[in-house]
Motif scaffolding. Structure first.
Motif, PDB file in Angstrom:
ATOM      1  N   VAL A 143      -3.205  -2.333 -10.136  1.00 46.89           N
ATOM      2  CA  VAL A 143      -3.819  -1.453  -9.144  1.00 46.89           C
ATOM      3  C   VAL A 143      -5.102  -2.121  -8.653  1.00 46.89           C
ATOM      4  N   THR A 202       0.834  -1.198   0.000  1.00 47.27           N
ATOM      5  CA  THR A 202       0.000   0.000   0.000  1.00 47.27           C
ATOM      6  C   THR A 202       0.866   1.244   0.000  1.00 47.27           C
ATOM      7  N   THR A 231      -3.567   4.003  -2.108  1.00 47.90           N
ATOM      8  CA  THR A 231      -3.581   2.988  -3.162  1.00 47.90           C
ATOM      9  C   THR A 231      -3.137   1.626  -2.640  1.00 47.90           C
ATOM     10  N   ASP A 281      -8.060   1.632 -10.814  1.00 46.58           N
ATOM     11  CA  ASP A 281      -8.397   0.279 -10.367  1.00 46.58           C
ATOM     12  C   ASP A 281      -8.466  -0.689 -11.553  1.00 46.58           C
ATOM     13  N   GLY A 308      -7.378   2.486  -5.961  1.00 44.51           N
ATOM     14  CA  GLY A 308      -6.631   3.743  -5.911  1.00 44.51           C
ATOM     15  C   GLY A 308      -6.341   4.305  -7.287  1.00 44.51           C
ATOM     16  N   VAL A 329      -2.665   5.683  -9.569  1.00 43.74           N
ATOM     17  CA  VAL A 329      -1.244   6.010  -9.590  1.00 43.74           C
ATOM     18  C   VAL A 329      -0.893   6.742 -10.878  1.00 43.74           C
ATOM     19  N   ALA A 371       1.552   7.510  -5.983  1.00 47.41           N
ATOM     20  CA  ALA A 371       0.151   7.371  -5.571  1.00 47.41           C
ATOM     21  C   ALA A 371      -0.527   8.737  -5.584  1.00 47.41           C
TER      22      ALA A 371
END
Length: 244
Positions: free
Chosen positions: A58, A38, A107, A82, A61, A63, A103
């Motif tokens: 993912v 995480t 995430t 996601d 979250g 990124v 992030a």
């Protein structure tokens, strides 16, 4: 008993289209090999220049993949929401990562270890078919981003980053204005101006700093130039810049 992120990771892996082609023993082995981690908003999850441990997805979250150039300048590349895999280039070539993974919100990530990735690539046709399809999709995204960054207007760039080309697995995109600015590489003022215009056209809705897509079809038409864009009368548009 599995904790929340471990259970989510196993469910995500089991839902992959190539997973059912594995034997029960292979499925169990793969489920045992994956790892999770995480990151809080703003953290660098995976650093540029480090050798990749495997292929990443993912779980929850958002990124940003960004590269660092000379003079500490950063260049945003693409956002991963996601359900998206990323890092296949480093996993395939066994080379250092060419970008930071940051992030943009809290995430959860899954890592399919490189040894497992290479084993699947060597032995399983459905996995390779999925991988090739994924690589072709990512190449198309990269080429579109390069073209957009060089030739398209800020309005088209914002629309592109809100489009289904980058949010295929997300039923309802829900992104903050700040996150969108970092993804698209434009100033907050410019992004907010364009979002207000999109809201006036009823393409998006703005709710306490978040952006909701009302019409994917209208967004595509706007991106193609079939709907009005900002006029020359706008006076609050700073020059585009990469996010700091």
């Amino acid at each position: 008993m599995l904790n929340g992120i471990e259970a989510m990771a196993r469910q995500f892996l089991a839902a992959q289209p190539w997973f059912a082609s594995l034997t029960l023993d292979e499925q169990a082995q793969l489920q045992a090999e994956i790892s999770t981690f995480t990151a809080r908003k703003g953290e660098v999850l995976l650093a540029q220049g480090q050798r990749a441990d495997g292929w990443y997805a993912v779980l929850s979250g958002l990124v940003l993949l960004e590269s660092e150039a000379e003079g500490n300048r950063r260049s945003a590349f693409i956002g991963m929401p996601d359900g998206e895999w990323f890092g296949e280039g480093s996993a395939l070539k066994n080379e250092p990562r060419r970008y930071n993974v940051v992030a943009l919100r809290d995430t959860w990530l899954l890592c399919l270890p490189r040894a497992a990735f290479q084993r699947l690539q060597a032995q399983h046709l459905p996995f390779n078919q999925f991988l090739v399809q994924h690589l072709n999709m990512r190449l198309g995204q990269a080429m579109t981003l390069i073209e957009t960054g060089r030739m398209r207007s800020p309005e088209q760039r914002v629309a592109l980053y809100l489009s289904r080309q980058f949010w295929r697995s997300t039923r309802q995109l829900y992104i903050t204005q700040d996150e969108l600015g970092k993804l698209v590489g434009l100033s907050r003022q410019t992004v907010n101006r364009i979002l207000r215009q999109l809201a006036q056209l009823d393409i998006v809705a703005l709710d306490h700093g978040r952006v909701l897509i009302r019409s994917d079809e209208a967004l595509s038409r706007f991106m193609a130039g079939d709907l009005p864009t900002a006029t020359d009368a706008d006076t609050d548009t700073p020059s585009a810049k990469t996010p700091d």
